[in-house]
Enzyme design. Structure first.
Site, PDB file in Angstrom:
ATOM      1  N   ASP A 118       0.873  -1.167   0.000  1.00  0.00           N
ATOM      2  CA  ASP A 118       0.000   0.000   0.000  1.00  0.00           C
ATOM      3  C   ASP A 118       0.915   1.223   0.000  1.00  0.00           C
ATOM      4  O   ASP A 118       2.125   1.120   0.240  1.00  0.00           O
ATOM      5  CB  ASP A 118      -0.943  -0.016   1.209  1.00  0.00           C
ATOM      6  CG  ASP A 118      -2.151   0.905   0.991  1.00  0.00           C
ATOM      7  OD1 ASP A 118      -2.088   1.790   0.108  1.00  0.00           O
ATOM      8  OD2 ASP A 118      -3.164   0.753   1.697  1.00  0.00           O
TER       9      ASP A 118
HETATM   10  C1  NOJ Z   1      -3.931   4.002  -0.013  1.00  0.00           C
HETATM   11  C2  NOJ Z   1      -5.094   3.070   0.039  1.00  0.00           C
HETATM   12  O1  NOJ Z   1      -5.105   2.396   1.273  1.00  0.00           O
HETATM   13  C3  NOJ Z   1      -5.103   2.062  -1.090  1.00  0.00           C
HETATM   14  O2  NOJ Z   1      -6.292   1.329  -1.044  1.00  0.00           O
HETATM   15  C4  NOJ Z   1      -4.949   2.748  -2.396  1.00  0.00           C
HETATM   16  O3  NOJ Z   1      -4.978   1.805  -3.439  1.00  0.00           O
HETATM   17  C5  NOJ Z   1      -3.652   3.545  -2.406  1.00  0.00           C
HETATM   18  N1  NOJ Z   1      -3.677   4.538  -1.324  1.00  0.00           N
HETATM   19  C6  NOJ Z   1      -3.429   4.275  -3.713  1.00  0.00           C
HETATM   20  O4  NOJ Z   1      -4.320   5.306  -3.841  1.00  0.00           O
END
Ligand code: NOJ
Length: 975
Positions: free
Chosen positions: A372
């Site tokens: 993430d």
């Molecule tokens: C953080 C989020 O938790 C995740 O779900 C997402 O895909 C990424 N940011 C990218 O935006």
């Protein structure tokens, strides 16, 4: 800063810091990754001095409103919501601390309500299993091996490391390996549609899809998502979300997933993934794992130096949180995203047990693990633990250009810290997925060329012209938005499907006097005031109406203003349009016969009928919203309580006080407490419409007017209070330490399982929903397809061996910036400034050199193939006893035998009262009968034996119960 500190911090355990001093300054000044982290986490070998801490200033470049920098908004939100606020901080904390120091013997005790957890609660699992071990991936791995063998080290690193936040057009980008013939990849959110894109569908949210219980619609939505992502030039879609699972009904991102049960979540996730990947787009199963709440999910974001640790026992992990990931891997998902939080005190993105052991060995995952965004907290350690791609590529701080991999990974391979076999496997896995999904087909996935950028949209501006590398110092303007319309047209307009899904995901929970469905000429006859020429309908609440500033007025949809059709955060999209309920009501009611009075505010005087006139029928709209932790609205990210927001309860009560026929519509991210008015006699009907997406109004009208049956069923339990969900159901809103510890003590008993185990009567149970017709169940038959035996077949031997490569460490000279190379500021490159490499023995983690026994539960994608053998066929007749066609969801629940003793320990094994194990939705004409069949697999009939480290089917009598909800199970049989 030593490398030992790295290992204790990021490999398997928690940072060993002394009493971290939290001060007003340190709290207020926290950036998205903390100073503490930066100081205490490792720098890769050769890096001994602190790095400059750059922070990308979005003011450098004018941002569009809707595409404002995520980091900047996170900061704003953080400033708004901090549990210590700057203005009052010093005064309040001085008083508090003074008192506490005296009372409790020091500040440390205040911070650490719980003792510091022990280091290394998650066992080591090394080395990282290699991809390419299954027949169904063999061809792709062979092609990938040919391509990877042509890659230089820096090219391999390019494949593993993002180019930095906003460095290219997508939210995540890799730079590709051009010489070898591998393109850059675009990774884009997400679960509800294409984030930051124009002319793309805003689909119903996952929770609404879960509420359809319709496998076909789940697949079709996935297909629509995949097609749109492909047409916009996205390689990797960052969804579907299946974690959070919904341990806490208030979890801020539950709505991105499909409901609070592993089987419902797993089936919906797998259907979605099949759809996405049938269009050639790589799906991402996220967030792995146990990211159940937003509070403290990420270091820094919540003004704490560390992320929360979700502490889960092995059995609960397997039977609940892992289940949907196993289903996703079984259908060949290409990517898994590891989450922000720690699990058992080890960061999810450097937890070798979870990545190497569970995901890659036991579940046989053949794709690549991506982090993430900034969830990677260590360099070498995360590579060894099984992380394959770091996103967005930056280090511990957004857009700082200081990757934990990139050049540091190059260096780590050159100095032997990261075995060359590991970097080969990292690149190989990614390239193999690319082949497996057919992305080498240049007709479907054109290679980006000058003048034809891929993707054909920019995440950072809505204008046609923009920067290719937004966060860098490259000021060149080019066409970045082609405004390609990917919504389909005519019969294939995706809005039609979105509307069908939203309608089927609408749950009717109360329908007194059969007030619904409505007639376009008014409500039912008995609600009409015959003295009037027209039937009077009052529509109340701002949720019925459009936002005058447009549906995308709040960035990432992070506010609850006017009609609510999506939660907020990276799972939200730009609405191309949003049909508000009032518009659909106006166009459906026959206005020659019906007078609509609009009172589209939540601020209603008690004597509203004196102002607006008495109504024959009142439709009241209320909401409850939540979203991702980087943003907040009204101090909400997770919902700390489950009541309707913006005075919704009062609004309903006021309307119902003066309107004998009140219908309540709830748009919400999940369960809402309805107790303050649900039993009022004037509240005749209640409709839980979840989050319907762009076709909100039309889908609602389909149900209200009976153009379709009301066939949604609850994907969560609606309790009478938050406490009904048990202690584990509450968000931890105050940290219990610098690294908050959240113990999942309730084990398997979340949502309906908790209600059942504790004999708590919910308001509306999991699986419940009314139709406009009635159904009966009869003739349950259980047929043995395979006999009961305790253990699955032995793990099959690998039939295919992973490709091999030369293990020679390349000449460092090949990794140095080419002469005359123009570096962009903050852009992450794989190159080194010079070829001097320090060689020191790397302190590999304990257990690193002990090969782990392979899991007996492994041997296939999703686990041992024998786990998916069908042992019981369950068939049942369902009869539509009403007067119209309708849809019923046949739900199959299993109760395990009593008095089960574990095969290895002899200890008694407890089970939930019952657990959902399968379902089918059937459309049945009036008076007709259909036979529905659901087969139960070995895994459905087994528990995870911690001692045996395998799934065990217990001896004894299983009860299989079939019916219309978790508490309406008229038929039962034994097996
Ligand atoms: C953080 C989020 O938790 C995740 O779900 C997402 O895909 C990424 N940011 C990218 O935006």
């Amino acid at each position: 800063m030593t490398r030992e500190a790295d290992l204790s911090s990021s490999r398997e355990g928690l940072l060993k810091h002394g009493a971290a001093t939290l001060s007003c300054d340190s709290l207020d000044n926290y950036r998205s990754s903390s100073e503490l982290d930066l100081d205490e986490l490792e720098l890769l070998e050769g890096q001994t001095s602190p790095r400059p801490r750059g922070e990308w200033s979005p003011s450098k470049r004018k941002k569009d409103n809707g595409k404002e920098n995520e980091h900047k908004r996170a900061q704003k939100a953080k400033r708004k919501r901090g549990w210590l606020r700057s203005k009052t901080c010093w005064v309040v904390s001085a008083i508090l601390l003074g008192g506490l120091l005296v009372l409790m013997g020091g500040f440390k005790m205040f911070v650490y309500k719980k003792p510091q957890p022990m280091d290394g609660l998650s066992p080591p699992w090394y080395p990282s299993p290699k991809g390419g071990t299954y027949l169904q991936w063999q061809k792709s791995y062979l092609m990938a091996a040919t391509l990877v063998s042509k890659m230089s080290l820096v090219e391999k690193v390019n494949v593993t490391t993002g180019t930095g936040w906003a460095s290219d057009l997508c939210v995540g980008n890799t730079a590709g390996a051009f010489d070898a013939g591998f393109p850059p990849l675009c990774l884009q959110d997400g679960p509800l549609g294409i984030r930051f894109a124009d002319h793309a569908t805003a689909w119903p949210a996952g929770i609404t899809v879960g509420a359809t219980w319709n496998k076909d619609l789940m697949y079709k939505r996935g297909r629509g998502l995949g097609l749109e992502h492909r047409l916009k030039g996205v390689n990797v879609m960052l969804g579907p979300a299946m974690g959070p699972l919904g341990r806490m009904p208030g979890g801020g991102r539950n709505w991105e997933g499909f409901g609070s049960d592993p089987v419902l979540q797993g089936i919906a996730a797998a259907q979605t993934i099949r759809g996405i990947q049938d269009e050639g787009v790589i799906a991402t199963a996220k967030h792995y794992i146990a990211n159940e709440q937003e509070h403290f999910r990420q270091a820094g974001e919540w003004e704490l130096p560390h992320a929360i640790s979700s502490n889960i026992d092995d059995r609960t992990l397997h039977e609940l949180y892992l289940w949907p990931f196993a289903d996703s891997i079984r259908v060949g998902v290409g990517s898994v995203m590891c989450s922000y939080n720690m699990v058992n005190s080890s960061s999810a993105c450097s937890n070798s047990k979870l990545l190497n052991g569970v995901l890659k060995d036991e579940l046989g995952f053949q794709g690549f693990v991506q982090s993430d965004w900034l969830a990677q907290r260590s360099g070498v350690a995360s590579a060894l633990a099984g992380l394959d791609m770091t996103m967005p590529g930056d280090g511990l701080i957004w857009a700082d250009g200081q990757s934990l991999w990139g050049p540091r990974l190059t260096e780590a391979v050159l100095n032997g810290s990261v075995p060359i076999e590991r970097i080969n496997d990292m690149a190989l896995r990614t390239v193999a997925v690319w082949y497996q999904l057919g992305q080498d087909n240049q007709t479907l996935f054109p290679i980006p060329l000058e003048g034809n950028p891929r993707p054909n949209f920019s995440s950072w501006t809505n204008d046609k012209m923009g920067h290719l590398h937004e966060s860098t110092d490259d000021d060149t303007m080019v066409v970045v938005n082609n405004f390609t319309d990917v919504q389909g047209d005519g019969k294939n307009f995706h809005g039609r499907l979105a509307q069908e899904i939203a309608a089927e995901g609408t749950v009717l929970v109360k329908n007194g006097d059969n007030i619904l469905p409505l007639s376009p000429s008014g409500g039912p006859e008995h609600t009409r005031d015959r003295r009037r020429a027209k039937y009077n309908v009052g529509v109340f609440g701002e949720d019925a109406g459009p936002n005058p500033k447009g549906p995308n007025a709040c960035a990432d949809r992070s506010c609850n203003d006017f009609t609510l059709a999506s939660g907020w955060g990276s799972g939200a999209v730009e609405f191309p349009f949003l049909t508000p309920p009032i518009e659909a009501l106006e166009s459906t009611f026959d206005l020659d016969q019906v007078q609509i009075t609009q009172v589209l505010t939540n601020d209603l005087p008690d004597d509203w009928s004196a102002v607006h006139g008495t109504q024959d029928l009142c439709i009241v709209f209320i909401t409850s919203d939540a979203g991702e932790g980087f943003a907040s609205w009204n101090h909400i990210t997770d919902r700390i309580d489950l009541y309707p927001q913006k005075g919704g309860d009062d609004l309903v009560k006021k309307v119902a006080a003066s309107c004998a026929n009140t219908i309540v519509i709830v748009h919400a991210v999940g369960a809402v407490i309805l107790e303050r008015w649900i039993d009022l006699p004037n509240v005749k009907a209640v409709v839980l419409a979840n989050l319907p997406g762009e076709e909100s109004g039309n889908a609602l009208a389909d149900v209200l007017f009976g153009r379709v049956d009301a066939s949604g069923r609850l994907p969560y339990t609606v309790g009478k209070s938050l406490s009904d969900y048990g202690p584990g159901g509450k968000i931890m809103a105050k940290p219990n330490g610098v690294a908050p510890q959240q113990d999942f003590n309730e084990g398997l008993l979340i949502d309906y399982r908790h209600f059942d185990a504790n004999s708590i009567t919910p308001r509306y149970e999991f699986g419940f929903g009314l139709s406009y017709t009635t159904f009966t169940f009869s003739d349950l038959k259980l047929k043995t397809l395979k006999p009961k035996t305790p253990l699955p077949s032995p793990r099959p031997n690998a039939t295919v061996l992973p490709p091999t490569f030369s293990t020679l460490i390349p000449d460092p000279e090949t990794a140095v910036f080419p002469a005359g190379f123009r570096k962009l500021k903050n852009y992450i490159y794989p190159y080194l400034d010079n070829s001097t490499i320090k060689h020191e023995p790397y302190p590999y983690p304990p257990g690193y050199n002990t090969a782990q026994p392979l899991s007996p539960a492994g041997g296939g994608e999703g686990g041992n193939p024998s786990l998916y053998d069908e042992h019981v066929s369950v068939s049942v007749n369902v009869t539509n006893t009403g007067k119209r066609t309708g849809k019923q969801v046949v739900q199959v629940y299993v109760s395990f035998p009593s008095d089960v003793a574990d095969v290895s320990t002899g200890r008694k094994i407890d089970f939930p009262v019952r657990a959902l194990r399968g379902f089918e939705k059937a459309e049945i004409n009036a008076t007709e009968t259909t036979t529905v069949e659901v087969n139960l697999t070995r895994k459905d009939l087994s528990y995870w034996s911690v001692g045996r480290q395998n799934w065990v089917m217990p001896d004894g009598e299983f009860t299989v119960a079939v019916g219309a909800s978790s508490r309406d199970l008229p038929l039962q049989g034994s097996w």
